[in-house]
Enzyme design. Structure first.
Site, short mmCIF file in Angstrom:
data_model
loop_
_atom_site.label_atom_id
_atom_site.label_comp_id
_atom_site.label_asym_id
_atom_site.label_seq_id
_atom_site.Cartn_x
_atom_site.Cartn_y
_atom_site.Cartn_z
CG ASN A 10 -53.63 -33.08 -13.56
OD1 ASN A 10 -52.75 -33.87 -13.77
ND2 ASN A 10 -53.35 -31.73 -14.30
CD1 TRP A 11 -52.48 -37.39 -8.57
CD2 TRP A 11 -51.47 -39.42 -8.83
NE1 TRP A 11 -52.95 -38.33 -7.85
CE2 TRP A 11 -52.50 -39.72 -7.66
CE3 TRP A 11 -50.74 -40.62 -9.36
CZ2 TRP A 11 -52.87 -40.87 -7.21
CZ3 TRP A 11 -51.02 -42.01 -8.70
CH2 TRP A 11 -52.06 -41.86 -7.50
CE LYS A 12 -50.75 -30.12 -12.68
NZ LYS A 12 -50.63 -28.67 -12.65
CG HIS A 98 -53.90 -29.27 -17.75
ND1 HIS A 98 -52.67 -28.46 -17.54
CD2 HIS A 98 -54.29 -29.32 -16.21
CE1 HIS A 98 -52.64 -27.93 -16.39
NE2 HIS A 98 -53.61 -28.61 -15.55
CD GLU A 100 -49.48 -28.14 -16.22
OE1 GLU A 100 -49.28 -29.21 -16.05
OE2 GLU A 100 -49.50 -27.34 -15.05
CD GLU A 170 -57.09 -27.08 -14.07
OE1 GLU A 170 -57.04 -27.29 -12.97
OE2 GLU A 170 -56.46 -27.03 -14.95
N GLY A 176 -50.66 -23.93 -10.08
CA GLY A 176 -49.18 -24.29 -9.35
C GLY A 176 -48.41 -23.05 -9.01
CB SER A 216 -53.32 -22.63 -6.03
OG SER A 216 -52.06 -22.58 -6.76
N GLY A 237 -53.81 -30.34 -8.69
CA GLY A 237 -52.47 -30.85 -8.89
C GLY A 237 -51.82 -30.99 -7.55
N GLY A 238 -51.06 -29.97 -7.14
CA GLY A 238 -50.11 -30.31 -6.07
C GLY A 238 -50.52 -30.87 -4.82
P1 PGA Z 1 -52.61 -27.02 -8.97
O1 PGA Z 1 -53.04 -27.50 -10.42
O2 PGA Z 1 -53.45 -27.56 -7.96
O3 PGA Z 1 -51.12 -27.52 -8.50
O4 PGA Z 1 -52.49 -25.38 -9.09
C1 PGA Z 1 -54.10 -27.75 -10.77
C2 PGA Z 1 -54.09 -28.22 -12.32
O5 PGA Z 1 -53.31 -27.81 -13.07
O6 PGA Z 1 -54.91 -29.02 -12.65
#
Ligand code: PGA
Length: 256
Positions: A10-12, A98, A100, A170, A176, A216, A237-238
């Site tokens: 997930n590149w956000k 998601h 967010e 999640e 994050g 994470s 994500g990251g």
């Molecule tokens: P993260 O994000 O790996 O940076 O914690 C995961 C996500 O939000 O899908």
């Protein structure tokens, strides 16, 4: 029940089209055909990079997804995007609900449900995200929250359509933050989630359903997480923003 591992990036809100295409090109060079047979790999760039990334991945087994989809086919919905629009630029998957989007953009279980129905009707494969806030976990509400998100988000979905669906657990406190759920905490939640889907759609559907862990996940912890019986991969994500860490993470997940 053997479920194929699925790892999605997930590149956000990261990567211009050229940067996304460059990352996609590195991924296709570094992920062997054998690895891509064992694991399903998906990347979800921002809307503006989907086309360039899909082009860079043409002919590769790596799939492309989007990060949101609207429930209507077209119309007066400024700033939104339809399932057909996503498909037209090469998306096969779409992340829905998601945390967010739930936290910052008013996403609810009802809107998740509408988006999910539209994605399935259009033939997109949804990755539906659920997960509790830190305060909810501290109050002992984790299972109640997950149950509410599942029952609301999946209301009126056909059992047959569930074969197209991936669920991502999640925990919001782990996204994050560098804090990862321990394998025991994650497995507890995944087992509960699978039982909820069994109650709603029957055991065969629940047994076949792939449930990713997100929050994470990184090369250092992917193996022990994916080794858990009910964890079938990750939503990343990251660690998905660089080829080196994403490729390493996929290898670790498969070494479970
Ligand atoms: P993260 O994000 O790996 O940076 O914690 C995961 C996500 O939000 O899908």
């Amino acid at each position: 029940m053997s479920r194929k591992v699925i790892v999605a990036g997930n590149w956000k809100m990261n990567k211009l089209p050229g940067e996304g295409a460059a990352l996609a090109t590195e991924l296709r060079q570094q992920l062997s055909a054998e690895i891509l047979k064992e694991a399903e790999v998906v990347v979800c760039p921002p809307f503006t990079a989907i086309s360039a990334v899909a082009e860079a991945l043409r002919g590769s087994a790596i799939k492309v997804g989007a990060q949101n989809v609207h429930w209507a086919a077209s119309g007066a919905f400024t700033g939104e995007i339809s399932a057909e629009m996503l498909k037209s630029v090469g998306a096969e998957y779409v992340i829905i609900g998601h945390s967010e989007r739930r936290q910052y953009f008013g996403e609810t279980d009802a809107t998740v449900n509408s988006r999910l129905k539209a994605a399935l009707a259009a033939g997109l494969r949804p990755i539906v995200c659920i997960g509790e806030l830190e305060a909810e976990r501290k109050n002992g509400e984790t299972n109640a929250v997950l149950s509410r998100q599942i029952r609301g988000g999946f209301a009126g979905i056909d059992a047959a359509a569930m074969a197209q669906v991936v669920v991502a657990y999640e925990p919001v406190w782990a996204i994050g933050t560098g804090l990862t759920a321990t394998p025991a905490i994650a497995e507890d939640a995944h087992r509960f989630i699978r039982a909820e889907f069994a109650a709603l759609f029957g055991a065969p559907v629940a047994d076949a359903l792939r449930i990713q862990y997100g929050g994470s996940m990184k090369p250092e912890n992917a193996r022990e997480l994916v080794a858990c019986p009910d964890i079938d991969g990750g939503l990343i994500g990251g660690a998905a923003l660089k080829a080196e860490s994403f490729v390493k993470l996929i290898h670790e997940a498969l070494a479970r």
